[in-house]
Design a protein around this motif. Structure first.
Motif, PDB file in Angstrom:
ATOM      1  N   GLY A   1      29.215  44.220  41.644  1.00  0.00           N
ATOM      2  CA  GLY A   1      27.819  44.246  42.078  1.00  0.00           C
ATOM      3  C   GLY A   1      27.431  42.981  42.821  1.00  0.00           C
ATOM      4  O   GLY A   1      26.737  43.037  43.851  1.00  0.00           O
ATOM      5  N   LEU A   2      27.879  41.831  42.312  1.00  0.00           N
ATOM      6  CA  LEU A   2      27.591  40.567  42.992  1.00  0.00           C
ATOM      7  C   LEU A   2      28.261  40.512  44.360  1.00  0.00           C
ATOM      8  O   LEU A   2      27.688  39.998  45.322  1.00  0.00           O
ATOM      9  N   SER A   3      29.452  41.062  44.443  1.00  0.00           N
ATOM     10  CA  SER A   3      30.154  41.115  45.720  1.00  0.00           C
ATOM     11  C   SER A   3      29.363  41.945  46.725  1.00  0.00           C
ATOM     12  O   SER A   3      29.199  41.552  47.889  1.00  0.00           O
ATOM     13  N   ASP A   4      28.859  43.084  46.285  1.00  0.00           N
ATOM     14  CA  ASP A   4      28.045  43.926  47.167  1.00  0.00           C
ATOM     15  C   ASP A   4      26.759  43.214  47.571  1.00  0.00           C
ATOM     16  O   ASP A   4      26.327  43.298  48.725  1.00  0.00           O
ATOM     17  N   GLU A   5      26.143  42.511  46.634  1.00  0.00           N
ATOM     18  CA  GLU A   5      24.914  41.758  46.945  1.00  0.00           C
ATOM     19  C   GLU A   5      25.201  40.687  47.996  1.00  0.00           C
ATOM     20  O   GLU A   5      24.393  40.456  48.892  1.00  0.00           O
ATOM     21  N   LEU A   6      26.358  40.038  47.890  1.00  0.00           N
ATOM     22  CA  LEU A   6      26.739  39.030  48.876  1.00  0.00           C
ATOM     23  C   LEU A   6      26.856  39.657  50.264  1.00  0.00           C
ATOM     24  O   LEU A   6      26.355  39.107  51.252  1.00  0.00           O
ATOM     25  N   LEU A   7      27.497  40.807  50.340  1.00  0.00           N
ATOM     26  CA  LEU A   7      27.634  41.488  51.630  1.00  0.00           C
ATOM     27  C   LEU A   7      26.271  41.862  52.208  1.00  0.00           C
ATOM     28  O   LEU A   7      26.028  41.681  53.415  1.00  0.00           O
ATOM     29  N   LEU A   8      25.388  42.357  51.370  1.00  0.00           N
ATOM     30  CA  LEU A   8      24.046  42.717  51.832  1.00  0.00           C
ATOM     31  C   LEU A   8      23.259  41.490  52.291  1.00  0.00           C
ATOM     32  O   LEU A   8      22.569  41.528  53.318  1.00  0.00           O
TER      33      LEU A   8
ATOM     34  N   SER B   1      35.827  41.684  47.938  1.00  0.00           N
ATOM     35  CA  SER B   1      35.409  42.963  47.383  1.00  0.00           C
ATOM     36  C   SER B   1      36.605  43.890  47.196  1.00  0.00           C
ATOM     37  O   SER B   1      36.744  44.548  46.161  1.00  0.00           O
ATOM     38  N   THR B   2      37.483  43.921  48.183  1.00  0.00           N
ATOM     39  CA  THR B   2      38.694  44.738  48.090  1.00  0.00           C
ATOM     40  C   THR B   2      39.589  44.241  46.964  1.00  0.00           C
ATOM     41  O   THR B   2      40.146  45.039  46.201  1.00  0.00           O
ATOM     42  N   SER B   3      39.703  42.925  46.827  1.00  0.00           N
ATOM     43  CA  SER B   3      40.511  42.367  45.737  1.00  0.00           C
ATOM     44  C   SER B   3      39.927  42.739  44.377  1.00  0.00           C
ATOM     45  O   SER B   3      40.671  43.042  43.434  1.00  0.00           O
ATOM     46  N   LEU B   4      38.606  42.731  44.271  1.00  0.00           N
ATOM     47  CA  LEU B   4      37.977  43.134  43.008  1.00  0.00           C
ATOM     48  C   LEU B   4      38.249  44.606  42.709  1.00  0.00           C
ATOM     49  O   LEU B   4      38.458  44.975  41.542  1.00  0.00           O
ATOM     50  N   LEU B   5      38.261  45.445  43.742  1.00  0.00           N
ATOM     51  CA  LEU B   5      38.615  46.848  43.527  1.00  0.00           C
ATOM     52  C   LEU B   5      40.050  46.974  43.019  1.00  0.00           C
ATOM     53  O   LEU B   5      40.347  47.804  42.166  1.00  0.00           O
ATOM     54  N   ARG B   6      40.922  46.134  43.539  1.00  0.00           N
ATOM     55  CA  ARG B   6      42.321  46.151  43.068  1.00  0.00           C
ATOM     56  C   ARG B   6      42.406  45.696  41.619  1.00  0.00           C
ATOM     57  O   ARG B   6      43.178  46.246  40.825  1.00  0.00           O
ATOM     58  N   VAL B   7      41.615  44.671  41.267  1.00  0.00           N
ATOM     59  CA  VAL B   7      41.561  44.220  39.874  1.00  0.00           C
ATOM     60  C   VAL B   7      41.082  45.371  38.989  1.00  0.00           C
ATOM     61  O   VAL B   7      41.665  45.641  37.933  1.00  0.00           O
TER      62      VAL B   7
END
Length: 119
Positions: free
Chosen positions: A21-28, A69-75
């Motif tokens: 969620g924080l990753s998405d907030e950063l992108l936004l 964000s992609t790395s977090l998805l891999r995690v």
């Protein structure tokens, strides 16, 4: 599943979702910042090249954020695999992340392009 394993699993699930969620907030936020920067330089009193270097750096930061964000998805994907092994008896909802979201298809495509260029 033991109480300790269950508590650990719940905590990890909460934290990975929070990180995503924080990753998405950063992108936004980066997108809103870019929009504000471009709008500011549309002022007729500001030279058109103003902030170009900052915009280029922001683009790089956005790329880095997307990679994170992609790395977090891999995690998340790896944690899902661990959960299937160590918490298989838990009736929770399984997380399925498509390969395309993990960048596997992109990496394979890049390798194919390099192979074709070498040939």
């Amino acid at each position: 599943m033991s109480n300790r394993k269950h508590a650990d699993a719940l905590n990890i699930r909460k934290l990975i979702r929070e990180a995503e969620g924080l990753s998405d907030e950063l992108l936004l936020t980066c997108a809103r910042l870019k929009q504000a920067m471009i709008a500011a330089r549309q002022n007729p009193e500001v030279p058109v090249h103003t902030g170009q270097a900052a915009l280029m750096r922001l683009n790089q930061a956005e790329g880095d954020a997307l990679a994170m964000s992609t790395s977090l998805l891999r995690v998340h994907d790896e944690l899902s695999k661990v959960a299937r092994v160590h918490a298989g008896d838990d009736p929770g909802v399984e997380t399925v992340i498509p390969s395309a979201a993990l960048g596997h298809e992109q990496a394979a495509g890049s390798a194919r392009i390099v192979e074709e260029a070498v040939s």
